[in-house]
Scaffold this motif. Structure first.
Motif, PDB file in Angstrom:
ATOM      1  N   GLU A  13       4.723   7.888   3.822  1.00 34.67           N
ATOM      2  CA  GLU A  13       4.324   6.768   4.990  1.00 34.67           C
ATOM      3  C   GLU A  13       3.852   5.772   3.954  1.00 34.67           C
ATOM      4  OE1 GLU A  13       2.813   8.203   8.264  1.00 34.67           O
ATOM      5  OE2 GLU A  13       5.008   8.779   9.052  1.00 34.67           O
ATOM      6  N   HIS A  14       2.588   6.599   3.365  1.00 30.62           N
ATOM      7  CA  HIS A  14       1.361   5.131   2.796  1.00 30.62           C
ATOM      8  C   HIS A  14       2.237   5.065   1.304  1.00 30.62           C
ATOM      9  CE1 HIS A  14      -2.523   5.953   4.139  1.00 30.62           C
ATOM     10  NE2 HIS A  14      -1.617   7.505   4.322  1.00 30.62           N
ATOM     11  N   ILE A  15       3.220   5.708   1.105  1.00 30.81           N
ATOM     12  CA  ILE A  15       3.895   5.286  -0.256  1.00 30.81           C
ATOM     13  C   ILE A  15       5.263   4.156  -0.146  1.00 30.81           C
ATOM     14  CG2 ILE A  15       6.024   5.400  -2.047  1.00 30.81           C
ATOM     15  CD1 ILE A  15       5.215   8.730  -2.108  1.00 30.81           C
ATOM     16  N   ALA A  16       5.894   4.048   1.599  1.00 34.72           N
ATOM     17  CA  ALA A  16       6.494   3.078   1.529  1.00 34.72           C
ATOM     18  C   ALA A  16       6.066   1.707   1.910  1.00 34.72           C
ATOM     19  CB  ALA A  16       7.010   4.169   2.596  1.00 34.72           C
ATOM     20  N   LEU A  41      12.836  16.307   5.299  1.00 37.06           N
ATOM     21  CA  LEU A  41      12.186  15.440   4.404  1.00 37.06           C
ATOM     22  C   LEU A  41      13.289  13.527   3.747  1.00 37.06           C
ATOM     23  CD1 LEU A  41      10.012  16.770   2.108  1.00 37.06           C
ATOM     24  CD2 LEU A  41       9.334  15.583   3.953  1.00 37.06           C
ATOM     25  N   ILE A  42      14.635  14.682   4.176  1.00 38.41           N
ATOM     26  CA  ILE A  42      15.484  13.558   3.245  1.00 38.41           C
ATOM     27  C   ILE A  42      15.720  11.771   4.443  1.00 38.41           C
ATOM     28  CG2 ILE A  42      17.951  12.986   2.935  1.00 38.41           C
ATOM     29  CD1 ILE A  42      17.992  15.520   1.389  1.00 38.41           C
ATOM     30  N   SER A  43      15.484  12.675   5.569  1.00 40.48           N
ATOM     31  CA  SER A  43      15.684  11.332   6.687  1.00 40.48           C
ATOM     32  C   SER A  43      14.606  11.133   7.161  1.00 40.48           C
ATOM     33  CB  SER A  43      15.554  12.817   8.199  1.00 40.48           C
ATOM     34  OG  SER A  43      16.550  13.798   8.284  1.00 40.48           O
ATOM     35  N   ILE A  44      13.135  11.928   7.177  1.00 36.60           N
ATOM     36  CA  ILE A  44      12.611  10.688   6.334  1.00 36.60           C
ATOM     37  C   ILE A  44      11.685   9.711   5.846  1.00 36.60           C
ATOM     38  CG2 ILE A  44       9.600  11.262   6.306  1.00 36.60           C
ATOM     39  CD1 ILE A  44       9.326  13.518   7.754  1.00 36.60           C
ATOM     40  N   VAL A  45      12.169  10.197   4.456  1.00 34.75           N
ATOM     41  CA  VAL A  45      12.891   8.605   3.219  1.00 34.75           C
ATOM     42  C   VAL A  45      13.467   7.904   4.087  1.00 34.75           C
ATOM     43  CG1 VAL A  45      13.740   8.344   1.030  1.00 34.75           C
ATOM     44  CG2 VAL A  45      11.728  10.176   1.513  1.00 34.75           C
ATOM     45  N   ARG A  46      14.589   8.402   4.447  1.00 34.89           N
ATOM     46  CA  ARG A  46      15.972   7.359   4.314  1.00 34.89           C
ATOM     47  C   ARG A  46      15.428   6.123   6.086  1.00 34.89           C
ATOM     48  NH1 ARG A  46      18.969   7.936   0.922  1.00 34.89           N
ATOM     49  NH2 ARG A  46      20.101   9.958   0.786  1.00 34.89           N
ATOM     50  N   SER A  47      14.035   6.771   6.827  1.00 36.06           N
ATOM     51  CA  SER A  47      14.028   5.974   8.283  1.00 36.06           C
ATOM     52  C   SER A  47      13.513   5.350   7.210  1.00 36.06           C
ATOM     53  CB  SER A  47      13.937   6.920   9.158  1.00 36.06           C
ATOM     54  OG  SER A  47      12.079   7.877   8.771  1.00 36.06           O
ATOM     55  N   LEU A  48      12.399   5.639   6.263  1.00 34.06           N
ATOM     56  CA  LEU A  48      11.705   4.697   5.878  1.00 34.06           C
ATOM     57  C   LEU A  48      12.031   3.280   5.323  1.00 34.06           C
ATOM     58  CD1 LEU A  48       8.382   7.581   4.354  1.00 34.06           C
ATOM     59  CD2 LEU A  48       8.404   5.041   6.413  1.00 34.06           C
ATOM     60  N   HIS A  49      13.207   3.290   4.808  1.00 29.37           N
ATOM     61  CA  HIS A  49      14.045   2.810   3.289  1.00 29.37           C
ATOM     62  C   HIS A  49      13.187   2.576   2.543  1.00 29.37           C
ATOM     63  CE1 HIS A  49      15.864   1.029   7.623  1.00 29.37           C
ATOM     64  NE2 HIS A  49      14.789   0.810   7.914  1.00 29.37           N
ATOM     65  N   LEU A  50      12.978   3.684   2.265  1.00 23.82           N
ATOM     66  CA  LEU A  50      12.999   4.563   0.709  1.00 23.82           C
ATOM     67  C   LEU A  50      13.947   4.607  -0.045  1.00 23.82           C
ATOM     68  CD1 LEU A  50       9.747   6.466   0.613  1.00 23.82           C
ATOM     69  CD2 LEU A  50       9.874   3.690  -0.441  1.00 23.82           C
ATOM     70  N   ARG A  51      13.917   4.560  -1.886  1.00 19.81           N
ATOM     71  CA  ARG A  51      15.323   4.610  -2.322  1.00 19.81           C
ATOM     72  C   ARG A  51      15.408   5.935  -2.313  1.00 19.81           C
ATOM     73  NH1 ARG A  51      15.974   2.360  -7.098  1.00 19.81           N
ATOM     74  NH2 ARG A  51      14.305   0.585  -7.248  1.00 19.81           N
ATOM     75  N   LEU A  52      16.134   7.201  -2.378  1.00 21.50           N
ATOM     76  CA  LEU A  52      16.062   8.672  -2.860  1.00 21.50           C
ATOM     77  C   LEU A  52      16.899   8.142  -3.803  1.00 21.50           C
ATOM     78  CD1 LEU A  52      14.992  10.865  -2.420  1.00 21.50           C
ATOM     79  CD2 LEU A  52      17.246  11.482  -1.096  1.00 21.50           C
TER      80      LEU A  52
END
Ligand SMILES: [Mg+2]
Length: 366
Positions: free
Chosen positions: A183-186, A210-221
């Motif tokens: 969240e802080h990074i996003a 964790l992958i779902s969290i990355v997606r919900s924060l709209h970060l590119r994985l």
């Protein structure tokens, strides 16, 4: 060439801040600087090469003292030996070393000396093809350790301002902390690409969380490295099937047989090559070529290494004609680096300096 002498001394460089991953913590590099002297049996000329053996006890299982003892003992068996080519060198080193890290440092130093004797770059000894003189350039990520989530966010923002658009985020110690860190990074770096690395700490379902969290924060994985334990190929396969991004086998692939097992089980779509893990640049290049034939993407990474080890890894990447993912950042995590040369760094861009050997020398101390 004839091996004249192999020596090792401690390479202990403090880090800017503790490097914490799910499996352990490092405050100071725990390596050995290997110096190899060889004689050109044709001309009688002496050449010296340098290699880095880098222990990261939580990952490599060996520590600095083990390296210094193993390399010290090896000199007795290696000094005076004639080496005609790669198969001689392999047989000789296989007969002397039990641990891949000591072997890797000595092989790197011998390749450096041998390449200097032949007036070639190390990547040519590793089988690189000519590329018409175009400079070899790669873009590296930079690694964020496990730490207080807000602090990791600050680090992320600092690296982004320094020109890094790809951040490797160490995860796997505490899922709630990992979520807060992301969240802080996003919030601070919404456009950045994140590469997760759990160092084998997660069950497949937690990795998917964790992958779902990355997606919900709209970060590119960018990729997910070693989500599950080294021998949990079923878990790795589960994540590979559902991740929607490359899953990189790191701890799961030490040997070429490990690579075949990972491919057979569909447990990853990429492999992280590390000179220390595979016992030297020659085997790392062989595993890299096999991985590419089998359709895997290739990452080149390192333990916590100085410019010397990272330059050898760049030669490895160059010998493979380039790689898909580059994680050669650890020199930036050190308070100082005792080496110069090898490559030029501007932000995240690393450009290999073409010359003889690996091209690295000890920097003059201020
Ligand atoms: Mg890793």
């Amino acid at each position: 060439m004839r091996i004249a002498r192999i020596e090792a001394r401690p390479l202990s460089i403090p880090l800017r801040e503790p490097f914490v991953i799910s499996s352990g913590r490092v405050d100071t590099t725990r390596g050995a600087l290997v110096s190899a002297r060889i004689v050109d049996t044709g001309t009688g000329e002496l050449h010296r090469g340098l290699g880095e053996a880098a222990a990261l006890p939580a990952v490599t299982g060996v520590d600095q003292g083990d390296l210094l003892r193993a390399i010290g003992r090896a000199n007795g068996a290696l000094a005076g030996q004639d080496v005609e080519g790669h198969s001689d060198l392999r047989a000789l080193l296989d007969g002397v070393f039990d641990d891949p890290v000591s072997r890797a440092g000595v092989e790197a130093a011998l390749l450096d000396a041998w390449a200097r004797q032949e007036r070639l770059p190390v990547h040519a000894l590793l089988g690189s093809e000519r590329n018409g003189g175009t400079p070899f350039q790669v873009t590296t990520d930079v690694t964020l350790p496990i730490a207080d989530p807000a602090h990791v966010g600050e680090l992320a923002s600092g690296w982004q301002q320094a020109g890094f658009s790809s951040l490797k985020v160490k995860v796997g110690r505490d899922l709630d902390d990992d979520a807060r860190t992301l969240e802080h990074i996003a919030r601070r770096c919404p456009t950045v690409e994140v590469r997760l690395d759990a160092n084998g700490a997660l069950a497949a379902r937690d990795a998917m969380t964790l992958i779902s969290i990355v997606r919900s924060l709209h970060l590119r994985l960018g990729c997910f490295e070693q989500p599950c334990a080294a021998d949990d190929l079923e878990g790795m396969a589960h994540v590979t099937l559902l991740a929607g991004a490359p899953v990189v086998a790191d701890e799961s692939v030490q040997t070429i047989d490990d690579l075949f097992a990972v491919v057979h089980k569909k447990a990853a779509t990429a492999v992280n090559l590390k000179i220390m893990k595979h016992g030297g640049p020659v085997e790392a290049a062989r595993i890299g070529r096999a991985a590419r034939r089998l359709g895997l993407k290739i990452m080149v990474g390192a333990m916590v290494e100085t410019r010397l080890g990272l330059a050898a890894s760049l030669h490895l990447a160059r010998s493979l004609g380039g790689v898909d993912l580059v994680d050669l950042d650890t020199s930036l995590l050190l308070r100082w680096d005792p080496f110069a040369g090898g490559y030029q760094q501007r932000g995240a861009e690393l450009t290999l300096l073409e010359g003889n050997g690996v091209g690295v020398h000890e920097a003059a101390m201020a």
